[in-house]
Design an enzyme around this catalytic site. Structure first.
Site, PDB file in Angstrom:
ATOM      1  N   LYS A 150      62.098  85.999 -32.048  1.00  0.00           N
ATOM      2  CA  LYS A 150      63.515  86.160 -32.404  1.00  0.00           C
ATOM      3  C   LYS A 150      63.660  87.312 -33.392  1.00  0.00           C
ATOM      4  O   LYS A 150      63.825  87.111 -34.598  1.00  0.00           O
ATOM      5  CB  LYS A 150      64.011  84.845 -33.011  1.00  0.00           C
ATOM      6  CG  LYS A 150      65.351  84.394 -32.480  1.00  0.00           C
ATOM      7  CD  LYS A 150      65.605  82.955 -32.849  1.00  0.00           C
ATOM      8  CE  LYS A 150      67.063  82.677 -33.123  1.00  0.00           C
ATOM      9  NZ  LYS A 150      67.980  82.920 -32.025  1.00  0.00           N
TER      10      LYS A 150
HETATM   11  N1  PPE Z   1      67.816  82.776 -26.056  1.00  0.00           N
HETATM   12  C1  PPE Z   1      68.303  83.562 -27.045  1.00  0.00           C
HETATM   13  C2  PPE Z   1      68.350  85.027 -26.831  1.00  0.00           C
HETATM   14  C3  PPE Z   1      68.744  82.978 -28.237  1.00  0.00           C
HETATM   15  O1  PPE Z   1      69.215  83.748 -29.209  1.00  0.00           O
HETATM   16  C4  PPE Z   1      68.695  81.567 -28.387  1.00  0.00           C
HETATM   17  C5  PPE Z   1      69.193  80.924 -29.649  1.00  0.00           C
HETATM   18  C6  PPE Z   1      68.171  80.789 -27.321  1.00  0.00           C
HETATM   19  C7  PPE Z   1      67.730  81.437 -26.186  1.00  0.00           C
HETATM   20  C8  PPE Z   1      68.016  79.308 -27.434  1.00  0.00           C
HETATM   21  O2  PPE Z   1      66.979  78.984 -28.326  1.00  0.00           O
HETATM   22  P1  PPE Z   1      66.999  77.635 -29.180  1.00  0.00           P
HETATM   23  O3  PPE Z   1      68.110  77.746 -30.151  1.00  0.00           O
HETATM   24  O4  PPE Z   1      65.676  77.563 -29.808  1.00  0.00           O
HETATM   25  O5  PPE Z   1      67.239  76.522 -28.202  1.00  0.00           O
HETATM   26  N2  PPE Z   1      70.381  81.511 -30.141  1.00  0.00           N
HETATM   27  C9  PPE Z   1      70.892  81.209 -31.464  1.00  0.00           C
HETATM   28  C10 PPE Z   1      72.243  81.870 -31.683  1.00  0.00           C
HETATM   29  C11 PPE Z   1      72.144  83.285 -32.087  1.00  0.00           C
HETATM   30  C12 PPE Z   1      73.199  83.695 -33.081  1.00  0.00           C
HETATM   31  O6  PPE Z   1      72.844  83.941 -34.219  1.00  0.00           O
HETATM   32  O7  PPE Z   1      74.390  83.768 -32.690  1.00  0.00           O
HETATM   33  C13 PPE Z   1      71.104  79.716 -31.666  1.00  0.00           C
HETATM   34  O8  PPE Z   1      71.432  79.008 -30.722  1.00  0.00           O
HETATM   35  O9  PPE Z   1      70.970  79.276 -32.814  1.00  0.00           O
END
Ligand code: PPE
Length: 303
Positions: free
Chosen positions: A156
């Protein structure tokens, strides 16, 4: 979004308005930072941070990828995040960020000081209440998801989010809620801030980690929950056509939680209404994160 009172900055709490960096901070100019997004939920036994340990592990892994020398242990970071949540009044989302500070021009990140901040906010609904309740519309982005040869897509990293921002903006300009990005092979990677699942021929499919996705923690939770509910979950390559013709499509993410997709590139998904399987998983997930199912107590970091 609503702001809170205090931000944790390199080991100390500072007032929200005083959490500042220099305009020549390396991360501001070159995107050299890594971050996390973590949800906080109310449970019957008080606040809980959902899968905090896994988020901190992913943050530390991203630091390793970027060669950031982070001077805190896993436990110390968990405690600092927990303390930040406790310090503030109304919190449902925490964003820890490790980034290069400094005051110099030049790409070389070696020896630039590493900064670490933990910001907590009240985020509320990420994609908007209507998309969450009635289903979201997607467009396939003209921007591709950065693939593993060009950027560490599985970490990330702040700079990589330029593509997500462009894709999201394009989706908004085209009247949709969210963008789905393809990878170098033209297969489905993920959305601007969510992973994607399809339900087809009685099975759940989600893109493989090698398909230039962020390995989402919500994705992982849904894979386990769906398995426990008796669904077969397959990590596979997903083509655009398979996505269009799926019975159901939904997105998973910490911020977006489980959001059903009802339209993609002007094509209705299934009958154009939120699907049954997705809804069942969304409801189960809502219970799990709020500590209503003891089977998943292992994912709750109670504070
Ligand atoms: N892909 C991406 C590109 C991504 O940024 C996230 C989280 C996910 C998949 C899902 O990952 P997870 O949260 O671990 O299930 N995106 C974050 C939002 C970004 C933002 O700052 O706006 C989030 O869901 O917290």
């Amino acid at each position: 979004m609503e702001k809170t009172e205090k931000i944790w900055m390199d080991g100390e709490f500072v007032n929200w308005d005083d959490a500042k960096v220099h305009v020549l901070a390396h991360a501001l100019n070159y995107g050299t930072g890594v971050f996390e997004g973590i949800r906080v939920y109310e449970t019957s036994k008080g606040l809980s941070i959902f899968r905090l340990k896994e988020h901190v592990k992913r943050l530390m892994d991203a630091c390793k990828v970027m060669c950031f020398d982070l001077k805190y242990t896993h436990d110390e970071i968990c405690e600092a995040i927990s303390a930040t949540v406790k310090m503030n009044k109304k919190v449902d989302y925490v964003k820890p960020c490790v980034f290069l500070g400094g005051e110099a021009v030049g790409l070389n990140p070696i020896n630039v000081p590493v900064k670490f901040t933990i910001t907590s906010i009240y985020l509320g609904s990420y994609l908007g209440k209507e998309a969450q309740e009635k289903g979201a519309s997607l467009v396939t982005s003209s921007w591709f998801r950065p693939w593993n040869l060009a950027a560490p897509a599985g970490a990330k990293v702040n700079g990589i989010y330029v593509t997500s921002c462009l894709a999201k903006m394009e989706a908004k300009h085209r009247g949709a809620d969210e963008a789905v990005m393809l990878n170098a092979q033209g297969n489905i990677a993920e959305c601007s801030g969510e992973n994607l699942f399809i339900f087809k021929r009685g099975k759940l499919y989600t893109s493989k980690t090698s398909d230039s996705i962020l390995e989402g923690i919500t994705r992982n939770s849904i894979m386990e929950i769906a398995g426990d509910l008796g669904y077969e979950v397959v990590e596979d390559e997903i083509t655009r056509i398979e996505m269009y013709t799926a019975d159901e499509v939904f997105m998973t993410g910490t911020a977006a939680e489980i959001t059903m997709v009802t339209k993609i590139d002007n094509r209705l998904i299934g009958d154009g209404k939120p699907g049954k399987v997705g809804k069942q998983l969304a409801e189960k997930y809502a219970d799990v994160v709020r500590g209503k199912d003891p089977k998943y107590e292992k994912w709750l970091y109670r504070i």
